[in-house]
Design a protein around this motif. Structure first.
Motif, PDB file in Angstrom:
ATOM      1  N   LEU A  73       0.541  -1.349  -0.306  1.00  0.00           N
ATOM      2  CA  LEU A  73      -0.070   0.174   0.168  1.00  0.00           C
ATOM      3  C   LEU A  73       0.707   1.220   0.311  1.00  0.00           C
ATOM      4  N   PRO A  78      -3.431   3.781  -2.714  1.00  0.00           N
ATOM      5  CA  PRO A  78      -4.397   3.155  -3.725  1.00  0.00           C
ATOM      6  C   PRO A  78      -4.783   5.370  -3.945  1.00  0.00           C
ATOM      7  N   VAL A 112     -12.853  -2.814  -5.486  1.00  0.00           N
ATOM      8  CA  VAL A 112     -11.993  -1.952  -6.532  1.00  0.00           C
ATOM      9  C   VAL A 112     -11.975  -1.955  -7.339  1.00  0.00           C
TER      10      VAL A 112
END
Length: 266
Positions: A73, A78, A112
């Motif tokens: 991450l 994101p 997602v």
């Protein structure tokens, strides 16, 4: 970087061998060793970290898995969804139908959006899996993928995860088009395998591309027979209050009439 890629590919082969041919930890350890070597040579490759984390996850080494996922991450941040993204996710959210006797609750849902393709993954998190009370997983994670035409805003593909197999039918797409682009997804009792419309005609297979292997997956009839006799670990302390088996006929087992509105979780 060529050497790193070679190590990574070797890791992939060992991991798929582990998943396809049985849970031999020596093989999975080989996968982990190769991923670690790849990362040593290419530490900023988030895919290498992800697969290492996934391998730890397979071993239920969840702390180490979480550490690798955190690295992923950080390396691949994101993106915050735009207003248009949020609308798309809501628009294509599937209609979820669980078995009328489903014991576990759906805890959470994470959508997602694929960064390049018009696909949304709806990640479903159930409280637990009826057969694995002691697997050290905090939930039972299942996935449904919806593919769509961005210009027409119409569903073009419906894919579900069913015990390592990916299922898909044309009927599921047609049904979504008839229901405001919301595909119907049926959910197996207790184990939560996700089923597209007209799943009955399918012969589930898990495909392992790296090793060129296809594995037949138990279908719903076989799963009913097993669960009708007993769950796998009926005497586990964590399963003390759980149903010990599915009581009812096969018709009852395939009675998916408990509607769960996914949009409330988005």
């Amino acid at each position: 970087m060529v050497m790193a890629k070679n190590y990574f590919e070797n890791g992939e082969i060992h991991r798929e061998t582990y998943e396809a041919y049985g849970r031999n930890l020596l093989i999975l350890n080989k996968a982990i060793e190769n991923y670690q070597r790849a990362i040593k040579l290419d530490p900023n490759n988030f895919l290498y970290h992800y697969q290492l984390g996934y391998s730890y996850h397979l071993m239920r080494r969840l702390m180490e898995a979480s550490s690798e996922y955190e690295v992923v991450l950080k390396l691949d941040l994101p993106l915050m969804p735009s207003e248009a993204d949020v609308k798309l996710v809501h628009k294509f959210a599937p209609r979820l139908f669980a078995n009328i006797k489903e014991y576990f609750k759906l805890k959470d849902l994470v959508a997602v959006i694929h960064p390049k393709r018009s696909i949304i993954a709806y990640n479903l998190f159930w409280e637990d899996d009826i057969d694995y009370p002691g697997d050290n997983d905090p939930s039972d994670h299942e996935v449904v993928w919806i593919e769509f035409d961005k210009k027409k805003e119409k569903v073009t593909g419906v894919y579900t995860y069913f015990h390592k197999a990916i299922l898909s039918t044309e009927e599921a797409v047609k049904d979504a088009n008839l229901h405001n682009q919301r595909a119907r997804i049926n959910v197996e009792w207790g184990e939560h395998g996700s089923l597209p419309l007209s799943w009955e005609k399918l012969h589930p297979e898990a495909i392992f591309e790296k090793i060129g292997k296809r594995i037949r997956i138990k279908d719903m009839t076989e799963r009913y027979r097993e669960l009708n006799k007993s769950i796998k670990n009926p005497h586990h302390p964590l399963a003390q209050d759980w149903p010990k088996r599915f009581t009812g006929s096969y018709k009852d087992f395939t009675n998916f009439s408990k509607y769960i509105e996914l949009r409330r979780l988005l």
